[in-house]
Design an enzyme around this catalytic site. Structure first.
Site, PDB file in Angstrom:
ATOM      1  CD  GLU A 173      23.434  30.137  14.381  1.00  0.00           C
ATOM      2  OE1 GLU A 173      23.526  30.176  13.097  1.00  0.00           O
ATOM      3  OE2 GLU A 173      22.770  29.025  14.985  1.00  0.00           O
TER       4      GLU A 173
HETATM    5  N1  CAA Z   1      32.902  33.225   4.173  1.00  0.00           N
HETATM    6  C1  CAA Z   1      34.275  32.991   3.770  1.00  0.00           C
HETATM    7  N2  CAA Z   1      35.346  33.748   4.551  1.00  0.00           N
HETATM    8  C2  CAA Z   1      35.000  34.744   5.262  1.00  0.00           C
HETATM    9  C3  CAA Z   1      33.710  35.057   5.686  1.00  0.00           C
HETATM   10  C4  CAA Z   1      32.634  34.531   4.994  1.00  0.00           C
HETATM   11  N3  CAA Z   1      31.431  34.660   5.190  1.00  0.00           N
HETATM   12  N4  CAA Z   1      33.825  36.211   6.418  1.00  0.00           N
HETATM   13  C5  CAA Z   1      35.046  36.468   6.666  1.00  0.00           C
HETATM   14  N5  CAA Z   1      35.818  35.421   6.106  1.00  0.00           N
HETATM   15  C6  CAA Z   1      37.031  35.368   6.014  1.00  0.00           C
HETATM   16  C7  CAA Z   1      37.966  36.629   5.349  1.00  0.00           C
HETATM   17  O1  CAA Z   1      37.894  36.506   4.007  1.00  0.00           O
HETATM   18  C8  CAA Z   1      39.110  36.659   5.898  1.00  0.00           C
HETATM   19  O2  CAA Z   1      40.048  35.803   5.577  1.00  0.00           O
HETATM   20  P1  CAA Z   1      41.172  36.186   4.642  1.00  0.00           P
HETATM   21  O3  CAA Z   1      42.289  36.940   5.511  1.00  0.00           O
HETATM   22  O4  CAA Z   1      41.899  34.974   3.878  1.00  0.00           O
HETATM   23  O5  CAA Z   1      40.836  36.991   3.563  1.00  0.00           O
HETATM   24  C9  CAA Z   1      39.155  35.899   7.591  1.00  0.00           C
HETATM   25  O6  CAA Z   1      37.913  35.516   7.379  1.00  0.00           O
HETATM   26  C10 CAA Z   1      38.831  37.162   8.481  1.00  0.00           C
HETATM   27  O7  CAA Z   1      37.825  38.039   8.257  1.00  0.00           O
HETATM   28  P2  CAA Z   1      37.976  39.494   8.632  1.00  0.00           P
HETATM   29  O8  CAA Z   1      39.359  40.346   8.475  1.00  0.00           O
HETATM   30  O9  CAA Z   1      36.754  40.090   7.884  1.00  0.00           O
HETATM   31  O10 CAA Z   1      37.739  39.357  10.341  1.00  0.00           O
HETATM   32  P3  CAA Z   1      37.397  40.131  11.353  1.00  0.00           P
HETATM   33  O11 CAA Z   1      38.160  40.101  12.603  1.00  0.00           O
HETATM   34  O12 CAA Z   1      37.109  41.705  10.782  1.00  0.00           O
HETATM   35  O13 CAA Z   1      35.899  39.664  11.617  1.00  0.00           O
HETATM   36  C11 CAA Z   1      33.656  39.337  11.454  1.00  0.00           C
HETATM   37  C12 CAA Z   1      34.959  39.269  11.031  1.00  0.00           C
HETATM   38  C13 CAA Z   1      32.516  39.202  10.623  1.00  0.00           C
HETATM   39  C14 CAA Z   1      33.257  40.234  12.546  1.00  0.00           C
HETATM   40  C15 CAA Z   1      33.383  37.742  12.333  1.00  0.00           C
HETATM   41  O14 CAA Z   1      34.619  37.899  13.424  1.00  0.00           O
HETATM   42  C16 CAA Z   1      32.288  37.347  12.837  1.00  0.00           C
HETATM   43  O15 CAA Z   1      31.468  36.925  12.044  1.00  0.00           O
HETATM   44  N6  CAA Z   1      31.969  37.497  14.219  1.00  0.00           N
HETATM   45  C17 CAA Z   1      30.916  36.981  14.744  1.00  0.00           C
HETATM   46  C18 CAA Z   1      31.046  35.436  15.135  1.00  0.00           C
HETATM   47  C19 CAA Z   1      29.732  34.859  15.371  1.00  0.00           C
HETATM   48  O16 CAA Z   1      28.360  34.860  14.742  1.00  0.00           O
HETATM   49  N7  CAA Z   1      29.723  34.020  16.641  1.00  0.00           N
HETATM   50  C20 CAA Z   1      28.420  33.411  17.169  1.00  0.00           C
HETATM   51  C21 CAA Z   1      28.940  32.069  17.530  1.00  0.00           C
HETATM   52  S1  CAA Z   1      28.108  30.779  17.315  1.00  0.00           S
HETATM   53  C22 CAA Z   1      26.672  30.744  17.916  1.00  0.00           C
HETATM   54  O17 CAA Z   1      26.110  31.421  18.286  1.00  0.00           O
HETATM   55  C23 CAA Z   1      26.562  29.275  18.094  1.00  0.00           C
HETATM   56  C24 CAA Z   1      25.220  28.632  18.848  1.00  0.00           C
HETATM   57  O18 CAA Z   1      25.216  27.589  19.599  1.00  0.00           O
HETATM   58  C25 CAA Z   1      23.689  28.980  18.370  1.00  0.00           C
END
Ligand code: CAA
Length: 380
Positions: free
Chosen positions: A363
């Site tokens: 996550e």
């Molecule tokens: N709420 C709403 N929108 C959000 C947001 C949030 N918390 N975080 C990002 N966004 C939106 C941004 O506003 C943007 O939208 P707009 O272009 O419309 O403004 C869009 O998402 C893209 O955001 P970024 O430009 O910031 O994207 P990025 O490529 O720089 O990545 C990141 C952002 C935070 C690093 C994201 O990629 C991330 O969270 N990565 C990690 C993914 C993750 O947690 N994976 C875990 C897998 S699930 C798991 O583990 C499940 C399981 O089985 C236990």
């Protein structure tokens, strides 16, 4: 911030503590060794209302707040983090997303059964080439009019083999990048949907982690969550809450290891006295206790932020970052305090140490939490 628990919250916490001691503790070592999914215990947790804790009772949930959910996660994780991740994924990543963004039809069809534990769910974002870099989804969902044609592979999916309902993120329009991603509800048994082999993991071995393959799976249009292109935002918003659940899991793992180490230090004798009387051990316990209390404050604050409709992206990320580090540090020290006994399975602390590691990875890794935190504090 006042974290005095209400009578109801104290009762729920006690119910989770009793359940963990009576139903999770027996067999936890064997389930870990055999990688056995705790199916009976999951059924019981459904009956106790732990699988749809924050869901409106009209949809079969318990209608409780996030703080109650965190209290339950903490108690279950003290004993069995494999069982608690099942609770976390079903509550935070599946039920919450469906209740918040699903249509009334989707809620009636899926949420009502997920919230009671009749069926369980999985959240499918990670891919072989898109883990932390979640916008780089390669799975495709091509718009075919009345349905999407889904193709691709998802990785490391918690509840992957046992779930009945899967929330799958997939790219519909690559030119739109993350704004072309959709979130689709996929059911087990849909033609072309295959469950890959089970992962052989370091920790949380009782939880069921698989890769998933989609080969021309026809997903009806009515199974899309939200507007066209909402899938990435859906995933981000859902994960923001999920991180509070994992932070609570990390807190519970740390607290469980600390309690075992504290007890052991009062029983084990060395150099003519209980080892707690040696400052080397007492100071370790003092550090552990302090760090766990600090982690607890962050976790409860994030939960209360969510309950009071404040933004919890930052507080949830800070809680996960810090609590997962405390889980690692505390479990390593708990093994050290146990000495040779800590290295064998009967004393539980080696399992807690192995289980702790994943809280820094899933996550959103600790590095991803630092991205979320730094962007949040620097954006003004
Ligand atoms: N709420 C709403 N929108 C959000 C947001 C949030 N918390 N975080 C990002 N966004 C939106 C941004 O506003 C943007 O939208 P707009 O272009 O419309 O403004 C869009 O998402 C893209 O955001 P970024 O430009 O910031 O994207 P990025 O490529 O720089 O990545 C990141 C952002 C935070 C690093 C994201 O990629 C991330 O969270 N990565 C990690 C993914 C993750 O947690 N994976 C875990 C897998 S699930 C798991 O583990 C499940 C399981 O089985 C236990």
């Amino acid at each position: 911030m006042d974290f005095t628990l209400t009578e109801e919250q104290l009762m729920i916490q006690q119910a989770a503590r009793d359940f963990a001691q009576q139903e999770l503790l027996p067999g936890v070592i064997e389930r870990d060794e055999e990688q056995k999914f705790p199916a009976d215990q999951v059924k019981m947790m459904g009956e106790l209302g732990f699988l749809g804790m924050m869901v409106d009772p009209n949809y079969g949930g318990s209608g409780l707040d996030t703080l109650s959910y965190v209290l339950v996660m903490e108690e279950l994780s003290k004993v069995d983090a494999s069982a608690s991740v099942i609770v976390s994924v079903n509550n935070s990543l599946v039920c919450w997303g469906l209740e918040t963004y699903g249509t009334e039809e989707q809620k009636q069809k899926y949420l009502t059964r997920l919230a009671t534990g009749e069926i369980i769910g999985a959240f499918c974002l990670s891919e072989p080439e898109a883990g932390s870099d979640a916008t780089s989804q390669k799975t495709t969902a091509i718009d075919k009019g009345d349905h999407y044609l889904l193709n691709g592979t998802k990785n490391w999916i918690t509840n992957g083999g046992t779930a009945d309902v899967y929330l799958v993120m997939a790219q519909t329009d690559a030119a739109k990048k993350h704004k072309g991603i959709n979130a689709l509800i996929v059911e087990k048994g849909m033609e072309g949907f295959e469950i890959g082999p089970k992962e052989n993991k370091l920790g949380i071995r009782g939880s069921d982690t698989h890769s998933l393959n989609f080969n021309d799976v026809k997903v009806p249009k009515e199974n899309r969550i939200g507007e066209d292109g909402f899938g990435f935002k859906f995933a981000m918003k859902t994960l923001a809450g999920g991180r509070i659940g994992i932070a609570a899991q990390a807190l519970g793992i740390a607290a469980g290891a600390y309690e075992l180490a504290r007890k052991y230090s009062k029983e084990r004798k060395a150099f003519g006295t209980e080892i707690m009387n040696h400052q080397a051990i007492a100071f370790k316990l003092a550090d552990m206790h302090t760090q766990i209390d600090a982690a607890r404050m962050l976790v409860y604050k994030a939960a209360v932020d969510k309950d009071q409709n404040r933004n919890y992206d930052l507080s949830g990320a800070m809680a996960k970052l810090y609590a997962s580090q405390v889980a690692m540090d505390t479990t390593v020290e708990a093994v050290q305090i146990h000495g040779g006994n800590g290295f064998v399975k009967d004393y539980h602390v080696e399992r807690l140490m192995r289980d702790a590691k994943i809280t820094q990875i899933y996550e959103g890794t600790s590095e991803i939490q630092k991205i979320v935190i730094s962007r949040s504090i620097l954006k003004d």
